[in-house]
Design a protein around this motif. Sequence first.
Motif, short mmCIF file in Angstrom:
data_model
loop_
_atom_site.label_atom_id
_atom_site.label_comp_id
_atom_site.label_asym_id
_atom_site.label_seq_id
_atom_site.Cartn_x
_atom_site.Cartn_y
_atom_site.Cartn_z
N THR A 85 0.82 -1.21 0.00
CA THR A 85 0.00 0.00 0.00
C THR A 85 0.85 1.25 0.00
OG1 THR A 85 -1.74 -1.18 1.19
CG2 THR A 85 -1.82 1.22 1.24
N SER A 87 3.75 1.59 -1.41
CA SER A 87 4.22 1.77 -2.79
C SER A 87 3.11 2.31 -3.68
CB SER A 87 4.72 0.43 -3.34
OG SER A 87 5.80 -0.06 -2.56
N LEU A 88 1.89 1.80 -3.51
CA LEU A 88 0.77 2.31 -4.28
C LEU A 88 0.44 3.75 -3.90
CD1 LEU A 88 -1.56 -0.83 -4.23
CD2 LEU A 88 -0.31 0.09 -6.19
N GLY A 220 -4.70 3.59 -2.39
CA GLY A 220 -3.83 2.42 -2.48
C GLY A 220 -4.49 1.17 -1.94
N LEU A 223 -7.01 -0.06 -4.42
CA LEU A 223 -6.44 -0.81 -5.53
C LEU A 223 -6.15 -2.25 -5.13
CD1 LEU A 223 -4.02 1.88 -7.00
CD2 LEU A 223 -6.23 1.16 -7.90
N CYS A 243 -11.49 3.77 -3.42
CA CYS A 243 -10.86 4.62 -4.42
C CYS A 243 -11.64 5.93 -4.60
CB CYS A 243 -10.76 3.89 -5.75
SG CYS A 243 -9.51 2.57 -5.80
#
Length: 300
Positions: A85, A87-88, A220, A223, A243
Motif C-alpha cells: 500500500t 508503494s501504491l 492504495g 487498488l 478509491c
Amino acid sequence: MNAVIASLGGKLAERWLAGLALPGVVFVAVAAVAVRLGHAHWWDLWLLAREVDRLALGSPAPGTGSALLIVLGVVLASVVAATATQSLERLVLALWTQGWGRAGEAVTRRRRRRWHAAVARYEAALRDKARRLRSADGATGPLPDTQALARACDRIALTEPDRPTWIGDRMLATAVRVRACYDLDLAAAWPRLWLLLPEETRDPLALAQADFTAAARRVGWGLLYLALGLLWWPAAIIGLGLCVAGWRQGRGTVSVLADLVEAVVDLHVRALGAALGHPTDGTFGTADGQAVTVLLRKDR
C-alpha cells in the motif's frame, strides 16, 4: 533530546498502527474470506462460519506454538499488504501531482481546451450581463448565472491547466497566484519560509499534508481490494468505494493544503525578505518579490 526522540517514536508507531497495521489485518481477513468463498460461494455465510469453527475447534489441544505461527503469519501478511500500500500510495501521489510524460500531454491539452471554452462562456456571460444591466430592458428575462459559470471553470482548474489532474493543477495554482501577486518564485521561497515559521503555524500545514497523504493511501488500499476482487467480487466493490472516497478526500485536502500555503506566503513574505536582507517598510510588492527571487536563486 531523548524525550523528543521517544515522543516522536511513539507518534510514528501510533501512526503506523492506525494507518497501516490495522487496515493490513483487515485486508488479510478479507483475503482469507475471498480465498475460501470465491465467486461461486460469495454469499455462503454458513460455509464461512463452519470454516471459523473448524479453525477454532479442529485440533483437540492446539499448542501454543501453532497459535504463535498463525499470529505470526497474519502479522507478516499484514506487513506485506501495508508495504504494498505504501508503494501504491507513492504511485497515486505521482499520478495526482506529476505530468505523466507524453501520455499526460494529451489529457492536459484536452483539459486546457475545456478550461478555455468555460472561461470564454463565463466572460461572454459577464459582458452580456453588464450590457443588459446598463440597458433599459435589462429587467426582461433572467440574467446569466455568472457564478455558476465561474464554478464550472473552477471545476476544471483554478488557473490554466498544466497537469493531467485537477489535484495537480490545484497545487500549481498557488504558485501561479503567488507569482501574479508578488512576482515571487514559490518553489524557491518555500524551504526558507518553512524554516521561519513558528511551531503553531507548521502544525496545520503538517496536518493538511498528512491528510492528503492519507487520501492517497486510501486509494492504495482500494487498488489492493480491486485486485482481490479477481477472487471474490464483493472485494471489488469495497475497493471501488475506497478509491472514490480517497479521490474525493484528496481533492478536498489538497485545497486546504494549497490555501494554507498561500496564507503562509501572505503572512510571512515580509519576514522572508527581511531574513534575506531585503526589508520592506510597507506592502510587499512585485519589485520586492523580484529582488527576493533573485536572492533565492542566487542569480548573477
